[in-house]
Motif scaffolding. Sequence first.
Motif, PDB file in Angstrom:
ATOM      1  N   ASP A 433      21.811   7.749  77.578  1.00 27.92           N
ATOM      2  CA  ASP A 433      21.931   8.848  78.532  1.00 27.92           C
ATOM      3  C   ASP A 433      20.551   9.445  78.824  1.00 27.92           C
ATOM      4  O   ASP A 433      19.915  10.008  77.924  1.00 27.92           O
ATOM      5  N   PRO A 434      20.057   9.340  80.070  1.00 30.64           N
ATOM      6  CA  PRO A 434      18.723   9.876  80.391  1.00 30.64           C
ATOM      7  C   PRO A 434      18.615  11.371  80.143  1.00 30.64           C
ATOM      8  O   PRO A 434      17.575  11.854  79.685  1.00 30.64           O
ATOM      9  N   GLU A 435      19.663  12.115  80.456  1.00 28.59           N
ATOM     10  CA  GLU A 435      19.623  13.565  80.274  1.00 28.59           C
ATOM     11  C   GLU A 435      19.516  13.927  78.802  1.00 28.59           C
ATOM     12  O   GLU A 435      18.746  14.817  78.421  1.00 28.59           O
ATOM     13  N   ALA A 438      16.067  13.222  77.603  1.00 26.28           N
ATOM     14  CA  ALA A 438      15.128  14.238  78.078  1.00 26.28           C
ATOM     15  C   ALA A 438      15.174  15.473  77.184  1.00 26.28           C
ATOM     16  O   ALA A 438      14.135  16.085  76.890  1.00 26.28           O
ATOM     17  N   LYS A 439      16.365  15.873  76.750  1.00 28.32           N
ATOM     18  CA  LYS A 439      16.478  17.029  75.861  1.00 28.32           C
ATOM     19  C   LYS A 439      15.786  16.763  74.534  1.00 28.32           C
ATOM     20  O   LYS A 439      15.146  17.653  73.965  1.00 28.32           O
ATOM     21  N   GLN A 442      12.105  17.097  75.013  1.00 30.02           N
ATOM     22  CA  GLN A 442      11.715  18.496  75.106  1.00 30.02           C
ATOM     23  C   GLN A 442      11.539  19.119  73.727  1.00 30.02           C
ATOM     24  O   GLN A 442      10.767  20.064  73.555  1.00 30.02           O
ATOM     25  N   GLN A 449      15.247   5.269  75.174  1.00 30.06           N
ATOM     26  CA  GLN A 449      16.416   5.172  76.050  1.00 30.06           C
ATOM     27  C   GLN A 449      16.860   3.716  76.111  1.00 30.06           C
ATOM     28  O   GLN A 449      16.278   2.903  76.817  1.00 30.06           O
TER      29      GLN A 449
END
Length: 665
Positions: A433-435, A438-439, A442, A449
Motif C-alpha cells: 500500500d503506497p499510502e 508513506a506514513k 514520515q 513497497q
Amino acid sequence: MEGSFELTLQMIVAVLAGISAQVIAEYLKVPSIVFLLMFGMLLGPDGLGVLHPQSLGVGLEVIVALSVAVILFEGGLNLELRDLGKVSGSLRNLVTLGTLITLLGGGMAAHWLGEFPWSIAFLYASLVVVTGPTVISPLLKHVQVDRQVATILEGEGVLIDPVGAILAVVVLDTILNGDASPSEAIIGLSLRLGIGASIGAAGGWLLGLVLKRASFISEELKNLVVLAGMWGLFGLAQMIRSESGLMATVVSGMVVGASALPEERLLRRFKGQLTVLGVSVLFILLSADLSIASIFALGWGSLFTVLVLMLGVRPISILLCTWNSGLNWRQKLFLSWIAPRGIVSASVASLFAILLTQRGINGGASIKALVFLTIMLTVFLQGLTARWVAQWLQLNQHFGATGAVIIGCNPLSRLIARLFQERGESVVLIDTDPEACAKAEQENLPVIQSSGLDIKALEEAGLDSMGTFLAMTSNGEVNSVLAQRAAEEFQPPRVLAVFPRDPQGNAPTTQGKVSQAFIPQLPIKVWNQYLSEGQVKLGKTALKEPGFAFQRAHLQALIRSGELLPLLVERGESSFQIVPATDNWQPGDQIIYLLHDPRPKLLKRLSGASASSRLALEKLPEVEEVPISASVSGMGMASKGQREAIAEIVKPSQQEVLQPPAQGL
C-alpha cells in the motif's frame, strides 16, 4: 514363488530399516547416514545376516541408477540460482580446480600411504572428489550455518556429483582400456558433460513449459509427469553416451527450478520425499553388501590416506579455490572441515567393484572398502562435530541475530518498528500500500513497497541476517502464507504471524515453524483503530519473583478482557523479542505492552474535536518500568464486566502507565 518372496522381503527390510534410521536421526538431530550405515552393516551378511543385497542381482544396479538420478534431480531443483551468483567464483573453482586438487592429492596419498597401484589409487581419488548432497543437506538443516557458506556447500555437493561420477568413469575406462591416450580421456569427459548438459537444459525447459501450459493435468499428476520426464531424460542421455545421464538430471532440475512454476512447492516436497526414500534404501543395501573384514584388511596406510584427504587435501583445495572470494577465515575453516562423502561415491564404487571383478582386475573389493572407510570417517568425524565447529567459529545462521522484518505498515506494526529502533536494532517494513508506506517514511522507518512473497524484497530487507520475521497484515490467511514462505526460504530464528481468526475460537498457537504473535485471536483491526484514535497507553512492567504468580494472573485477566496487548519481552541484557502467544513468562522478564484507554476519545468529543483524530506517535516516550498492577486506574472507561473480571484478581494502584503523546489534545 519362494525366490520372488525372498526378494520382496529383502526390499521390505531395507525400506523399514532405512526409514527407521531417518526417524532416529531426525529425533537426535544428526546426519541420517550415520544410522543408515550402522543399520545396513548390522543387517548385512557380516552382521545379523538378514539382508543379502547380492540376491537382487542386476536389480541392485537398476535401483542404484534410478535412485541416484532422482537424488541429483532434486539437488538441482533446490539449487538457488540467486544465491549461487553470490559465490559463483568460489563454486566454479571448487567444481574445477578443487576436483583436480582432490584427484591428484587423493591419488598420491592412496599410492604412497595405502600402497595401491597408481591406476587403482587414482580410481579411488576420482570416486571421492564428490561431496554428497544427501549428507550435506540434512547436515545443514540441523547445523544452519550462515547462508553464504551453506550455498557453497550445497552447490558443491550437487554440481560436483555428476562431474565426479563422469570423471570416475573416464578413469575406469582408462584402466580397462590401457591403450587410451590422455586426449581421448579428456574428449570423453567433455562429451559426456556436454551431451548431458544439453539434453538436461532442453528437457528441463520442455518440462517447465508443459507444467505451465497443460492446465488439464492435475497437481498430483504433474509431479508424476516430472518424475517420468526426468527418468526419460536420464535414459536418453545414457543411450547417447554412457554416464552422461547424471549431468542431464542435475541440469534439468536446475532449469525446472528456475521456471517459476506455480506448483513448485508441491514438486519440491514430492521430490524431497522420493530422495529420502531412495537414499534410505540405497545406503542400507550398499552398506549391507560391504564386507567388514575387507575394511580391517586395508591396514593403517589406508586410514592415513583418508586422514590426509580430510586434513590436508581439502584445506589446500579450499584455500586455493576461495583465495579472492571475500570469505573470512572462519568460513574457510568450516568449509575445509566439512566435506562428507555420500551416496554417489558409495553407489559408483559398488558398481566399479563388480566391473573390475568381472574383468579379472584386482583391487575392486579394496577400492569399495576404502571408499566406504572414507564415507564413514568423513560422516562420523565431520558430521557429528559440525554443530560444535559452527558454534565455535560463530557461523551459526543468525548467530546473535537481532532486528526484524515486519510485513504490514499499519499503526500497530509501525509502533513495534519504532520500539525496535529505540532499542537500536534494525527493522524494515514491507507493504504493497503506497499510502501506508508513506506514513512509515514520515516516521523515519525503513520501508519497502513490495509484496511479502517477493524473495528479492525480503533479501533487500536483509531477512537472511535478521532475528525476527513478523507478518501482521489485516488478513490472517495472508500472514500465515507469508510466514511459512519466509520460514522455508530464510529460516530466521523467530517467525511469527497474526493467524486468521477461528469462528469457533480455537486458533492454533503454532503452524509448522511459525508461532502465533502476541495473543490468540488478536483483533488487529481493533487495536489499529485504538492506536489511530489515541485510545492507548504504552507501559512496561517487570515480573519479579515475589508475587510472580499474582502478576501473571493479572496480565492474563487484562488480556482476556481485551484491554491489554503484550508486544515485546526483554530477557536479560540482549534478548528483545516479539511476544509469542505460546510464551511462558518467567521471573525477571520485562513486558512492554499497550493498554486500551478510551478516555482520550471522550475528551475529544467533549472538546469538539473530531473522533477520528489519529494518535501521532511522532516520538515514543521513554519506556520506564511500571508495575502492571497500576493498570486498573486506566480502566475507568472499560465495560462493567471487564472491570469486575479484573477486580477479582487485582486491586487498584495509584501508579500510572506511560502514555504516548497525542496530537491535537
